[in-house]
Design an enzyme around this catalytic site. Sequence first.
Site, PDB file in Angstrom:
ATOM      1  N   GLU A 293       8.454  -5.221   6.463  1.00 33.32           N
ATOM      2  CA  GLU A 293       8.074  -3.678   5.998  1.00 33.32           C
ATOM      3  C   GLU A 293       7.239  -3.273   7.004  1.00 33.32           C
ATOM      4  O   GLU A 293       6.204  -2.819   6.563  1.00 33.32           O
ATOM      5  CB  GLU A 293       7.559  -3.913   4.963  1.00 33.32           C
ATOM      6  CG  GLU A 293       8.267  -3.988   3.568  1.00 33.32           C
ATOM      7  CD  GLU A 293       7.752  -3.571   1.864  1.00 33.32           C
ATOM      8  OE1 GLU A 293       6.976  -3.407   1.924  1.00 33.32           O
ATOM      9  OE2 GLU A 293       7.977  -5.161   1.285  1.00 33.32           O
TER      10      GLU A 293
HETATM   11  C1  XIL Z   1       5.993   1.913  -1.266  1.00 32.22           C
HETATM   12  C2  XIL Z   1       6.788   2.914  -0.512  1.00 32.22           C
HETATM   13  O1  XIL Z   1       6.904   3.257   0.422  1.00 32.22           O
HETATM   14  C3  XIL Z   1       6.320   4.646  -1.578  1.00 32.22           C
HETATM   15  O2  XIL Z   1       7.026   5.428  -1.682  1.00 32.22           O
HETATM   16  C4  XIL Z   1       5.905   3.918  -3.350  1.00 32.22           C
HETATM   17  O3  XIL Z   1       5.555   5.329  -4.202  1.00 32.22           O
HETATM   18  C5  XIL Z   1       5.487   2.997  -3.779  1.00 32.22           C
HETATM   19  O4  XIL Z   1       5.800   1.372  -2.777  1.00 32.22           O
HETATM   20  N1  XIL Z   1       4.858  -3.017  -0.489  1.00 32.22           N
HETATM   21  C6  XIL Z   1       6.537  -2.523  -1.316  1.00 32.22           C
HETATM   22  C7  XIL Z   1       7.069  -1.492  -1.046  1.00 32.22           C
HETATM   23  O5  XIL Z   1       6.744  -4.112  -0.657  1.00 32.22           O
HETATM   24  O6  XIL Z   1       7.812  -1.506  -2.308  1.00 32.22           O
HETATM   25  C8  XIL Z   1       5.882  -0.124  -1.511  1.00 32.22           C
HETATM   26  O7  XIL Z   1       7.119   1.170  -0.789  1.00 32.22           O
HETATM   27  C9  XIL Z   1       5.258  -0.823  -0.233  1.00 32.22           C
HETATM   28  C10 XIL Z   1       4.484  -1.629  -0.313  1.00 32.22           C
END
Ligand code: XIL
Length: 349
Positions: free
Chosen positions: A265
């Site tokens: 991420e």
């Molecule tokens: C985030 C999304 O990007 C947003 O749109 C949503 O509102 C919340 O979740 N860690 C993770 C992801 O594992 O699933 C998250 O994604 C960001 C942080």
Amino acid sequence: MKLLLAALTITGASGSDTFRDTLTTLGDKTTTKYVGAAVNEGWFSDASYSGTASDYYNLVTAENSCKFSAIQHTQGSFDFSSCDQVQKFAEDNSMAFRGHNTCWGVNNPSWLDNGNFTSPELVDILENHVTTVLKYYKGKAVAWDVVNEAISDAAPYDLKLNTWNNITADEVNTNYVDVAFRAARQADPDAKLFYNDYNVASSQGWSQGKSDAMYNMVKSMLDRGVPIDGVGLQMHVGTGYDLVDGVKANMERYGDLGLEVHITELDLVCSQKNGYDCVWSDDMEKQQGELYATLLQACLDTEACTNFETWGFTDAHSWLEDGTHPLPFDENYDQKKAVGSMLDTLAGY
Ligand code: XIL
């Protein structure tokens, strides 16, 4: 016309080079198989969005639509329609599909979080969800984040207090993380099962404590025969991130355990060295590009690191605040310096 111009800009600026094509030309020179991005099916109808994603990347993860709340919004009723859109987008564009996620303390439906379920009931709910999702996508996902963000942010780094943590050790003789992974392996013995978390990428500096805790948790799972194939290092960090050596060392120690590592991420918010007062400039964009390239190089160089993935790909659609410029493409889908630096890194490998 606007879309056409945007498409021309993308091809014009980069020639025919994209991350996925350049990675393909590397073949066996690296064990890194994917350069990926999280996508949101809500933007697929925008040709600049879907075109950039499918041209440049060879793996996608659904930003939200495969989470518990999306799939089992109503208890016992499974709705795969949104998650399917991302999986089909991957299939249609010969990309890998990465599943995210089956068990997390966040993005859960209210029936689950407010249900006051007993521990045995929660075990049933968890096993049923993990089993149903993994079976549905059998053979279609290269990996699943079976459990996401379970570890607390401060010492002693116990499991976070959330709905799932109401599954008591007495009940299952271990904890809910083990329950989820065992159910996943049983549902799809061929799926690669990952644990994914943030502030755990580097075994040095400020993230050392949580990184070590995660390493110890995962090692203990292996020692106890709990099935796990890899770890996801989220890497929501900033342009001033300076723990890259520790990221390599950390990835290597997971490799020594026989596990794969995915950077899952990554995004680099514009930040000064020790703060978040961003002043976006050419220099900052260059710094960001160089850091993207350095991290990609670290992944390419590390045998265990098989996926290098950002959370989104365009500043037009990031979960982070506007004005933080975190991703490789700008708001207009034009390449930022990061794209060129990453392509150079791939091409020069
Ligand atoms: C985030 C999304 O990007 C947003 O749109 C949503 O509102 C919340 O979740 N860690 C993770 C992801 O594992 O699933 C998250 O994604 C960001 C942080």
